[in-house]
Scaffold this motif. Structure first.
Motif, short mmCIF file in Angstrom:
data_model
loop_
_atom_site.label_atom_id
_atom_site.label_comp_id
_atom_site.label_asym_id
_atom_site.label_seq_id
_atom_site.Cartn_x
_atom_site.Cartn_y
_atom_site.Cartn_z
N ASP A 158 45.45 -1.07 42.32
CA ASP A 158 44.59 -0.18 41.55
C ASP A 158 43.35 -0.90 41.03
OD1 ASP A 158 45.74 2.27 41.81
OD2 ASP A 158 46.49 2.41 39.75
N ALA A 159 43.49 -2.16 40.67
CA ALA A 159 42.35 -2.92 40.15
C ALA A 159 41.25 -3.04 41.21
CB ALA A 159 42.81 -4.30 39.69
N ASP A 160 41.65 -3.27 42.46
CA ASP A 160 40.67 -3.36 43.55
C ASP A 160 39.98 -2.02 43.76
OD1 ASP A 160 41.23 -6.03 44.01
OD2 ASP A 160 42.69 -5.61 45.60
N VAL A 161 40.75 -0.93 43.70
CA VAL A 161 40.18 0.40 43.91
C VAL A 161 39.21 0.74 42.78
CG1 VAL A 161 40.72 2.85 44.15
CG2 VAL A 161 42.19 1.15 45.21
N ARG A 162 39.60 0.46 41.55
CA ARG A 162 38.72 0.72 40.40
C ARG A 162 37.43 -0.09 40.51
NH1 ARG A 162 41.02 3.16 35.72
NH2 ARG A 162 43.24 3.59 36.02
N ASN A 163 37.55 -1.36 40.91
CA ASN A 163 36.37 -2.20 41.09
C ASN A 163 35.47 -1.64 42.19
OD1 ASN A 163 34.66 -4.44 40.71
ND2 ASN A 163 35.70 -5.54 42.36
N PHE A 164 36.07 -1.19 43.29
CA PHE A 164 35.29 -0.60 44.38
C PHE A 164 34.51 0.60 43.88
CE2 PHE A 164 34.82 2.78 47.45
CZ PHE A 164 34.10 2.15 48.45
N PHE A 165 35.18 1.51 43.18
CA PHE A 165 34.51 2.72 42.70
C PHE A 165 33.44 2.39 41.66
CE2 PHE A 165 38.20 5.37 44.24
CZ PHE A 165 37.45 6.07 45.18
N ARG A 166 33.66 1.39 40.83
CA ARG A 166 32.65 0.97 39.85
C ARG A 166 31.39 0.51 40.56
NH1 ARG A 166 35.46 -2.84 37.54
NH2 ARG A 166 36.77 -1.34 36.47
N ARG A 167 31.56 -0.31 41.59
CA ARG A 167 30.40 -0.81 42.35
C ARG A 167 29.75 0.30 43.16
NH1 ARG A 167 32.32 -5.68 45.70
NH2 ARG A 167 30.09 -5.89 46.09
N PHE A 168 30.57 1.18 43.73
CA PHE A 168 30.06 2.30 44.52
C PHE A 168 29.26 3.26 43.62
CE2 PHE A 168 30.89 6.28 47.08
CZ PHE A 168 30.18 5.87 48.20
N HIS A 169 29.76 3.51 42.42
CA HIS A 169 29.07 4.38 41.47
C HIS A 169 27.73 3.78 41.07
CE1 HIS A 169 29.43 6.97 37.56
NE2 HIS A 169 28.40 7.31 38.30
#
Length: 143
Positions: free
Chosen positions: A92-103
Motif C-alpha cells: 500500500d505504501a508503494d501505491v500511495r507514493n505512486f498516486f502522490r507523484r502521479f497527482h
C-alpha cells in the motif's frame, strides 16, 4: 509491473490513458479501466459499506482480476486516477507514493495556461513524467 495508467474526469470522460504493454492488450486494459469506474462510483456513493472515510482520496485495491490488480485514487475535484498492475503482491505504501507523484504530475499538467480544463491531456512532458513514475514504481522497496 504497471501495465496501464489512466486519468478520468469527473464526468467519467477519459482525460489520459496510457498502456505499457503490447497493442494486443490495449483494448482489454481500456475495458478494465472503464469497469473500475463502476467500483469507484459504488465506493464513493456508499461510504458506509467500505473502509475508507470520505476524506480519504486513496481508494486502494478496486478489484483483482485473474491477471491484474486495479487500484484507484480520487481527487477533491472528483478526477479519478487508475492504474492496472500485474504484480500480485503490492505494498500500500508503494501505491500511495505512486498516486502522490502521479497527482503532482497531473496538477502540473493542468496548471499549464494552454491546457483546456476537461479536455484530454496531450502534454509530452506529462507523458514523460508518467513514464518515469511508472518505471520507478516499487523501487523504494529495493532501496
Amino acid at each position: 509491473m504497471i501495465v496501464c495508467v489512466a486519468v478520468v474526469g469527473h464526468q467519467n470522460n477519459p482525460l489520459y490513458l496510457q498502456s505499457f504493454t503490447e497493442a494486443d492488450d490495449e483494448l482489454k486494459l481500456h475495458h478494465i479501466v472503464q469497469c473500475s469506474l463502476d467500483v469507484i462510483d459504488e465506493r464513493v456513493n456508499n461510504p458506509k459499506k467500505t473502509g475508507p472515510t470520505l476524506n480519504e482520496t486513496f481508494l486502494g485495491l478496486l478489484y483483482p482480476t485473474e491477471n491484474y490488480k486495479v487500484y484507484g485514487y480520487l481527487t477533491n475535484t472528483k478526477v479519478k486516477f487508475i492504474f492496472v498492475t500485474t504484480d500480485l503482491d503490492v505494498r500500500d505504501a508503494d501505491v500511495r507514493n505512486f498516486f502522490r507523484r502521479f497527482h503532482s504530475a497531473y496538477v502540473d499538467a493542468v496548471s499549464n495556461p494552454f491546457h483546456v480544463p476537461g479536455k484530454k491531456i496531450t502534454s509530452r512532458t506529462f507523458a514523460e513524467r508518467v513514464s518515469t513514475i511508472v518505471k520507478s514504481f516499487g523501487m523504494s522497496a529495493a532501496a
